[in-house]
Design an enzyme around this catalytic site. Structure first.
Site, PDB file in Angstrom:
ATOM      1  N   GLN A  50      39.579  53.167  -2.968  1.00 19.25           N
ATOM      2  CA  GLN A  50      40.497  52.613  -3.967  1.00 19.25           C
ATOM      3  C   GLN A  50      39.740  51.861  -5.055  1.00 19.25           C
ATOM      4  O   GLN A  50      40.032  52.033  -6.242  1.00 19.25           O
ATOM      5  CB  GLN A  50      41.470  51.643  -3.302  1.00 19.25           C
ATOM      6  CG  GLN A  50      42.635  52.292  -2.646  1.00 19.25           C
ATOM      7  CD  GLN A  50      43.598  51.218  -2.187  1.00 19.25           C
ATOM      8  OE1 GLN A  50      43.351  50.573  -1.176  1.00 19.25           O
ATOM      9  NE2 GLN A  50      44.658  51.025  -2.924  1.00 19.25           N
ATOM     10  N   ALA A  53      38.127  54.226  -7.393  1.00 18.81           N
ATOM     11  CA  ALA A  53      39.094  54.861  -8.288  1.00 18.81           C
ATOM     12  C   ALA A  53      39.696  53.868  -9.277  1.00 18.81           C
ATOM     13  O   ALA A  53      39.950  54.217 -10.431  1.00 18.81           O
ATOM     14  CB  ALA A  53      40.207  55.517  -7.471  1.00 18.81           C
ATOM     15  N   GLU A  54      39.932  52.652  -8.835  1.00 14.51           N
ATOM     16  CA  GLU A  54      40.571  51.655  -9.692  1.00 14.51           C
ATOM     17  C   GLU A  54      39.656  51.157 -10.802  1.00 14.51           C
ATOM     18  O   GLU A  54      40.081  51.046 -11.945  1.00 14.51           O
ATOM     19  CB  GLU A  54      41.042  50.448  -8.857  1.00 14.51           C
ATOM     20  CG  GLU A  54      42.205  50.728  -7.939  1.00 14.51           C
ATOM     21  CD  GLU A  54      43.538  50.870  -8.675  1.00 14.51           C
ATOM     22  OE1 GLU A  54      43.617  50.621  -9.892  1.00 14.51           O
ATOM     23  OE2 GLU A  54      44.515  51.248  -8.013  1.00 14.51           O
ATOM     24  N   SER A  55      38.424  50.802 -10.467  1.00 18.35           N
ATOM     25  CA  SER A  55      37.584  50.103 -11.443  1.00 18.35           C
ATOM     26  C   SER A  55      36.122  50.523 -11.436  1.00 18.35           C
ATOM     27  O   SER A  55      35.326  49.933 -12.164  1.00 18.35           O
ATOM     28  CB  SER A  55      37.635  48.599 -11.161  1.00 18.35           C
ATOM     29  OG  SER A  55      36.976  48.314  -9.930  1.00 18.35           O
TER      30      SER A  55
END
Length: 164
Positions: A50, A53-55
């Protein structure tokens, strides 16, 4: 555009298994991920995918819609989770794990919990599915792909050679 991870998951990353971090996790975030995974009984590999993918593991990331920090919390969600500073990576990773634990309990399936993290729980509850939002479907697919990667293989055991 974000780069593709160079490595693969080094283990299954079962619930709360802080030792099973993918090789693409920067060393500086490994301890926080391991602690949060253990504290909230959530897969360390899931949390790491995550964050990628997020940052792309950028603790100072911001999005055009107002999401902030390594885990890309919207300000309202950050407040709900008791996250005072979304730019503090350790706090944000702990809040991310807490939220994912809650979403996994609520939806009982990783794809649905991921969709709720991305789009909010309302649309997921409304359809009982990953909602038909291109961004959300892409987000879920990307994280599941990162988790599936090379399965249980240790990245060090795989050699890729380019040939003419």
């Amino acid at each position: 555009a974000r780069s593709t991870p160079r490595g693969a998951a080094t283990g299954g990353g079962g619930a709360g298994d802080g030792r099973a971090l993918p090789s693409f996790v920067p060393a500086e975030f490994a301890p926080a991920l391991a602690r949060a995974a253990q504290r909230w009984n959530v897969s360390a590999a899931l949390l790491a995918a995550q964050l990628y993918a997020e940052s792309n593991f950028n603790p100072f990331a911001t999005s055009p819609v107002g999401a902030q920090g390594i885990a890309q919390f919207m300000p309202g969600t950050a407040r709900e989770m008791g996250l005072a500073d979304p730019f503090d990576a350790t706090q944000a990773i702990d809040a991310q794990a807490h939220l994912m634990r809650d979403l996994l309990r609520r939806f009982a399936a990783v794809p649905l919990a991921l969709a709720a993290y991305n789009a909010g729980p309302g649309p997921v509850e409304a359809c009982g599915c990953v909602p038909p939002f291109p961004e959300t479907r892409g987000y879920v697919a990307r994280i599941l792909g990162l988790l599936g990667g090379m399965g249980e293989l240790d990245a060090g055991s795989v050699v890729v050679r380019l040939v003419d």
